[in-house]
Design an enzyme around this catalytic site. Structure first.
Site, PDB file in Angstrom:
ATOM      1  CD  GLU A 183     -20.563   0.668  23.694  1.00  0.00           C
ATOM      2  OE1 GLU A 183     -20.469   1.099  22.881  1.00  0.00           O
ATOM      3  OE2 GLU A 183     -20.422   0.886  25.209  1.00  0.00           O
ATOM      4  CB  CYS A 201     -24.304   7.577  23.885  1.00  0.00           C
ATOM      5  SG  CYS A 201     -23.071   8.909  23.351  1.00  0.00           S
ATOM      6  CG  ASP A 246      -2.403  -0.976   1.754  1.00  0.00           C
ATOM      7  OD1 ASP A 246      -2.392  -1.805   0.001  1.00  0.00           O
ATOM      8  OD2 ASP A 246      -2.314  -1.506   2.490  1.00  0.00           O
ATOM      9  CD  GLN A 270     -28.560  11.874  23.523  1.00  0.00           C
ATOM     10  OE1 GLN A 270     -27.863  12.008  22.240  1.00  0.00           O
ATOM     11  NE2 GLN A 270     -26.610  12.301  24.808  1.00  0.00           N
ATOM     12  N   PRO A 300       0.108 -16.888  -3.858  1.00  0.00           N
ATOM     13  CG  PRO A 300      -2.375 -16.634  -3.112  1.00  0.00           C
ATOM     14  CD  PRO A 300      -0.403 -18.115  -3.575  1.00  0.00           C
ATOM     15  CG  HIS A 309     -19.845   4.858  24.512  1.00  0.00           C
ATOM     16  ND1 HIS A 309     -20.409   3.857  23.289  1.00  0.00           N
ATOM     17  CD2 HIS A 309     -20.020   5.921  24.085  1.00  0.00           C
ATOM     18  CE1 HIS A 309     -21.006   5.121  22.542  1.00  0.00           C
ATOM     19  NE2 HIS A 309     -20.841   6.418  23.453  1.00  0.00           N
TER      20      HIS A 309
END
Length: 543
Positions: free
Chosen positions: A517, A381, A146, A385, A189, A515
């Site tokens: 998580e 979050c 890349d 609301q 490859p 958050h």
């Protein structure tokens, strides 16, 4: 001096370099070594904070407020080591810093170039704050070849020359595809990928070969011969039954042993009982629940990667399998019948975070369904609301809305323009830049000691959780909401910003502005997810 392990990928992306880095770090940690993992992202964005989740997956947030690549979530979940600002760098951030220095005149009139200025910045990042570590694992995003990744590869080549082979190890993750028509695995490859690496001045020391079928010894020996590595350094990496089985699988194939061999190190066998226990709980559940996640980006599960894993962890804590049903919030904007058809089979409903107006009326409809039907509900979050807007409408404030969605006469949710941060008052202009201008990172919340949430947190009255948001629930509506049964059970230390809401008359109805998580780990499930899954299990027995 910390030893550096550089992880690169070839042939195609999405081979699991991040998971591989996390698994190797966990294995080294299980042998008693101190580890840290870092991520090089070659894209020109300063950070992923303004990127669409469909482009990049979720944005992971650290305690110190970095918006980072989702792989840092893997790193934290597998090692328990909290990431920080210095663990994720992008080309954009490097160029931003270099250009700022050039404008200030810090280079004293020198010509600023990729070599040495950009490569020196990358090397400094890789080696910063590593004095107390045994191993630093550095993952390079993208694939070899890349264009945008070339400065990173060059910097790593220079580091090998400067630190020596005895202090650096290159692990190249590549693909060995299976051609069904021929009935064969193909090594070409991998050979081409390694050739590309050597053309850039780097000879990989270990090859991690992703394959769908067993890698025969003959093919393993062929790869070793043509890629100039030890046969033992060709590590097969077949698909695992679940991500938490990957460390055990890589250990069985000898990955950690080969890394130690490269460095000439001996160590006791790793203590892996924690991982065998996690895999056992995952593979042998005693119950099952279905959780409906009503979101905006459900077409790409990586957009909610940490959320997905936290629900799995909550299931482990309850010895249950969690089946996640991803539900597009926009379908709930059609009819009540559509809502009922989609949500009635759910044992719990979760509305996650997000940005923008699209799908919000559907999320509000899902909140209403959970409230009226007494289905366990968890809002995170934006989900919190939406719960507050739904609660305000139920309390008679029909025009309740958020200023995020446009002008409104009843701004139950509004933009936050200033807040107390770790360094004092922080401000944000309403029309300012989007990137890095939210309330980010860990903030303290004070809990009502008599609340359900305080009980879930083991009786705690103060917690610290990670935030990433630009809008807040307007405290002016607190009295109206609490009168209708939606209690503000967690607030910021100054008492101004609502952090948690809940309904005491509901089996489980909790919304949080942060958050949770992001801090859940397989060996330490977050209590809110454990409590939510437990409530869903109880609900499943009643329906």
């Amino acid at each position: 001096m910390a030893r550096h392990i550089f992880i690169t990928g070839g042939v195609v992306s999405s081979l699991g370099k991040g998971l591989m880095a996390a698994s190797l770090a966990a294995l080294l940690q299980a042998r008693g070594f101190r580890v840290r993992i870092r991520k090089f992202d070659p894209y020109l964005n300063v950070d992923p904070g303004t990127m669409s989740p469909y482009q990049h997956g979720e944005v992971f947030v650290t305690d110190d407020g970095a918006e980072a690549d989702l792989d840092l979530g893997h790193y934290e979940r597998f090692t328990g080591v909290s990431a920080h600002q210095g663990d994720n760098i992008t080309s954009g951030r490097i160029y931003q810093d270099i250009i700022a220095k050039e404008r200030r005149g810090d280079y004293l009139g020198a010509t600023v170039q990729v070599i040495p200025h950009v490569t020196d910045a990358i090397k400094n990042f890789a080696q910063a704050d590593t004095e107390d570590l045994d191993f630093v694992l550095c993952e390079v995003g993208g694939t070899v070849g890349d264009i945008e990744g070339l400065p990173f590869i060059e910097a790593l080549r220079q580091m090998r020359n400067e630190l020596g082979r005895e202090n650096t190890c290159f692990v190249h993750v590549t693909l060995v595809p299976y051609i069904a028509a021929a009935g064969e695995l193909k090594t070409k490859p991998t050979q081409h990928s390694v050739r590309e690496m050597t053309g850039l001045g780097i000879q990989p020391d270990i090859l991690l070969c992703r394959c769908e079928h067993e890698l025969p010894e003959s093919e393993r020996a062929k790869i070793a011969l043509f890629c100039n590595v030890r046969r033992e350094a060709v590590i097969p990496a077949l698909d695992a039954p679940n991500i938490y089985a990957v460390p055990l699988q890589y250990h069985a194939e000898g990955l950690d042993a080969e890394v130690l061999h490269h460095f000439g190190l001996n160590s006791p066998a790793p203590e892996l009982s924690r991982w065998t226990g996690i895999v056992d709980r995952f593979q042998n559940p005693e119950g099952e629940v279905t959780i409906g996640v009503v979101g905006k980006y459900v077409g790409l599960p990586d957009a909610y990667k940490s959320l997905n894993e936290a629900l799995v962890h909550g299931g482990m804590a309850n010895k249950a399998k969690v089946k996640i049903k991803w539900l597009d919030a926009e379908i709930f904007e059609q009819s009540d019948a559509e809502i009922a058809h989609a949500l009635e089979p759910m044992h719990g409903i979760l509305v996650p975070g997000g940005f923008g107006e699209r799908g919000t009326e559907g999320k509000i409809a899902a909140v209403r369904f959970a409230r009226e039907r007494k289905v366990p509900f968890f809002g995170i979050c934006l989900g919190m609301q939406m719960a507050c807007i739904e609660g305000a409408r139920a309390a008679g404030i029909a025009a309740a809305s958020s200023t995020e969605f446009g002008p409104t006469d009843e701004p139950v949710v509004g933009i936050i323009t200033e807040w107390m941060g770790k360094e004092g008052l922080e401000t944000r202009a309403e029309g300012g830049d989007l990137g890095g201008t939210m309330r980010l990172g860990a903030y303290t919340a004070k809990l009502d000691g008599n609340s359900q949430v305080s009980s879930i947190y083991g009786g705690a009255t103060e917690i610290s959780e990670r935030h990433r948001h630009r809008y807040e629930v307007n405290g002016k509506y607190r009295d109206a909401l609490e009168k209708d049964g939606l209690i503000f059970s967690g607030m910021s230390p100054d008492g101004l910003l609502p952090e948690i809401v809940e309904r005491p008359d509901h089996p489980f109805f909790v919304g949080v502005q942060f958050h949770p998580e992001l801090k859940s780990r397989p060996f330490e499930p977050h209590p809110l997810f454990s409590g939510f899954v437990a409530a869903a299990l109880q609900h499943s027995r009643l329906v």
